[in-house]
Design an enzyme around this catalytic site. Structure first.
Site, PDB file in Angstrom:
ATOM      1  N   HIS A  13      86.752  51.419  68.244  1.00 46.49           N
ATOM      2  CA  HIS A  13      85.398  51.072  68.661  1.00 46.49           C
ATOM      3  C   HIS A  13      85.493  49.920  69.647  1.00 46.49           C
ATOM      4  O   HIS A  13      86.504  49.222  69.719  1.00 46.49           O
ATOM      5  CB  HIS A  13      84.494  50.703  67.476  1.00 46.49           C
ATOM      6  CG  HIS A  13      84.956  49.531  66.671  1.00 46.49           C
ATOM      7  ND1 HIS A  13      84.644  48.232  66.992  1.00 46.49           N
ATOM      8  CD2 HIS A  13      85.728  49.463  65.555  1.00 46.49           C
ATOM      9  CE1 HIS A  13      85.192  47.406  66.118  1.00 46.49           C
ATOM     10  NE2 HIS A  13      85.852  48.123  65.233  1.00 46.49           N
ATOM     11  N   SER A 561      70.199  38.710  74.159  1.00 47.44           N
ATOM     12  CA  SER A 561      70.828  39.656  75.074  1.00 47.44           C
ATOM     13  C   SER A 561      69.803  40.561  75.741  1.00 47.44           C
ATOM     14  O   SER A 561      68.794  40.943  75.151  1.00 47.44           O
ATOM     15  CB  SER A 561      71.873  40.494  74.332  1.00 47.44           C
ATOM     16  OG  SER A 561      71.284  41.156  73.230  1.00 47.44           O
TER      17      SER A 561
END
Length: 616
Positions: A13, A561
């Protein structure tokens, strides 16, 4: 002649690529930012192309490609684990075998095919790559190194030591390790899954939920799930876990221990989940402190470097800085698997190509982690003109900062896109959504109307470095948002006697409560995840906070973010504009262009875009 090393992490990942030249970090990016697939595990074709383009080099100019782990040792661990549980491991093996026997063991051939040249492909070990990613960019000549994650090959935790001599020659050695299946990362992930969050992405939610609960299960966890040993190591009781022989991190025995089945994803969070989060967080912090004390006793070092997914637990990091035995700590901002690509490249550069380490007193070599692609004013202009978007160009940085700061002070939420994209999971002012920390409404507005995520999740303060100690109980650099510290007592507001405090589990009632004079960044326990902003890393972001300080007297902005839930952080101007139009962000800053929402053309797409991203 510069010796370039391409670092690659992939096929688990958060795949990534990095480029290092003679020990200097040139470029780094996660594949997800280009593919728009969260935690993309595929071979990082787009990230590799970006890194080579950033250095203006061709594939055949690479000295080597360094892969972040050893696939054969990973295969050995997986096979040994299956054999250890006999026929119960059949399903696990059938699920893992195609990747292990196919893509993972053919990494070298796949990289050669991708690069279309026979560049040497080298393999490091997972925790050595993590250790290298922490030590080599750190500002320390000599330091202990501690890496903690779920598992890499066999190791789950490693302890090492890095040294640099007067000529810049380096030595990095791992001294001890804890091996699978004993793993702090897997323990925390198991509780993450049990509380209804997603493994490998929901752990930070568990950390954010912890302050709402009490650690009433901590003793149960230590008596049944993990044994913390005097030398800092630990052992898991695998009878309570499913990762050895099931498709789940936990099993029925685990569920029975905590009073019933796991919470279903997206269902209501109850007091049990809050208390479980508080309990596992308390146990993790105790374990990390034990490991740090052991590292200090073993190495005698005064400074510590951290990496691995567990090092992203900024609450544990803050406690380690306050209570631990080390005078200073430095944490790799891309501490998870993406950072392994950087560590592999650095390790190869320093050990194979004999690069010399250049230390700058008091400053790391991570370059603020602004290591991704940038899009200049000309590229932004071309995008705006192509789509005929209403905008205004404000070239002067001081004037632009003044106007953006004024909008934030008026309660507007701003999407801020400036400079090179961040490497790692945190937005640090290059791809950020910004708001006013003085407003209690900012947190819920950003969570529910912009991020489309759970209301309890906290936001971080980006604070001018010289004013950090005025607002928080922290007088140290924290440029990568990896330390949690308390808000100063004189800024706190008294807690109200609410139904939540009496045992009701209605999170919204307490989330909306103002707890300090900067309520949007003050968590329920009066803590904050701090980003310090100095005058070196990102001039445009620094100028904006300074302008906000001039106008309001507050040297802090809310920083989160630039993405919605389940979406990777935006990379390009197109990504930023799309996110801007899908949310209630009111002003978009694309380098030196300002775009106001109420001036933009109506969007024709419906709400189906919400199904585009898998929820994290």
């Amino acid at each position: 002649m510069t010796r370039y090393v391409l670092g690659v992490s992939a096929l688990y990942h958060d795949s990534a690529a990095t480029l290092v030249g003679d020990g200097e970090i040139i470029a780094a990016a996660q594949e997800e930012r280009f593919s728009r697939k969260r935690h993309d595990p595929s071979l990082p074709r787009n990230a590799i192309n970006y890194c080579l383009e950033e250095a203006f080099i061709e594939n055949n100019e690479l000295g080597a490609v360094a892969f972040y782990d050893n696939p054969w040792l990973t295969f050995d661990r997986a096979l040994s684990s299956v054999l250890s549980v006999g026929s119960r491991g059949k399903e696990q093996w059938l699920a893992a075998a195609p990747s292990l026997l196919g893509a993972k063991l053919r990494v070298k051939q796949r990289l050669h095919a991708l690069l279309q040249c026979e560049v040497p492909v080298l393999f490091t070990q997972h925790h050595l790559a993590h250790a290298a990613s922490a030590y080599f960019p750190s500002p320390f000549a000599d330091a202990a190194v501690l890496t903690m994650d779920g598992v890499g090959e066999w190791a789950t935790t490693s302890l090492g030591m890095g040294t640099t001599d007067a000529e810049g020659r380096t030595r990095l050695e791992l001294l001890r390790e804890v091996r699978y299946p004993d793993s702090l990362g897997l323990l925390y992930s198991a509780m993450t899954q049990y509380c209804g969050f997603k493994v490998n992405s929901g752990e930070y939610k568990l950390m954010g939920l912890a302050p709402y609960g009490t650690p009433r299960y901590a003793t149960t966890i230590k008596q049944n799930l993990i044994e913390l040993l005097a030398d800092g190591s630990f052992r898991l009781n695998t009878e309570y876990f499913g990762f050895l022989d099931e498709h789940s991190m936990t099993n029925e025995r685990f569920a029975a221990l905590f009073g019933g089945p796991a919470r279903r994803a997206e269902s209501r969070i109850t007091r049990r989940e809050m208390d479980l989060a508080a309990s596992i967080q308390a146990v993790l912090e105790e374990a990390v402190l034990g490991l740090a004390r052991s590292a200090h006793a073993t190495t005698g070092a005064k400074r510590l470097c951290l990496a691995g997914g567990v090092a992203l637990n900024c609450v544990a990091n803050g406690r380690l800085l306050r209570e631990g035995p080390f005078a200073e700590i430095w944490i790799q901002p891309a501490a998870g698997d993406a950072g392994g690509a950087l560590g592999a490249a650095l390790l190869c550069s320093f050990e194979r190509f004999d690069a010399r380490r250049k230390l700058t007193p008091g400053r790391d070599a991570q370059k603020g982690s602004y290591l991704g692609p940038a899009y200049g004013s000309a590229q932004v202009k071309a995008f705006i003109e192509r789509h005929e978007l209403p905008s205004e160009r404000v070239e002067d940085l001081t004037e632009r900062s003044r106007r953006i700061a004024g909008a934030i002070a008026d309660g507007k939420i701003v999407g801020f896109f400036a400079g090179r994209m961040e490497f790692g999971p945190r937005a640090l002012g290059a791809r950020s959504i910004l708001g006013d920390p003085r407003s209690a409404a900012t947190q819920s507005q950003m969570n529910l109307k912009i991020k489309f995520r759970e209301s309890f999740r906290p936001f971080a303060p980006a604070v001018l470095r010289e004013h950090c100690a005025d607002l928080f109980e922290l007088d140290a650099d924290s440029p990568y948002m990896l330390l949690v510290a308390p808000v100063r007592a004189e800024l706190r507001l008294p807690k109200r006697d609410s139904a939540f405090e009496q045992g009701d589990d209605d999170l919204l009632s307490v989330v909306r409560e103002a707890r300090s004079t900067i309520p949007a960044v003050t968590h329920v326990d009066y803590s904050a995840r701090i980003q310090t902003v100095d005058s070196v890393g990102h001039p445009a972001f620094r100028a904006l906070i300074e302008a906000f300080f001039t106008q309001t007297g507050c040297p802090v902005l809310v920083n989160t973010s630039f993405n919605v839930r389940g979406e990777p952080i935006v990379c390009t101007p197109q990504d930023a504009y799309r996110c801007f139009m899908r949310t209630e962000i009111e002003l978009l800053v694309l380098e030196d262009y300002l775009l106001w929402k109420d001036q933009q053309p109506k969007q024709t797409d419906d709400e189906s875009w919400r199904d585009e991203f898998e929820l994290d």
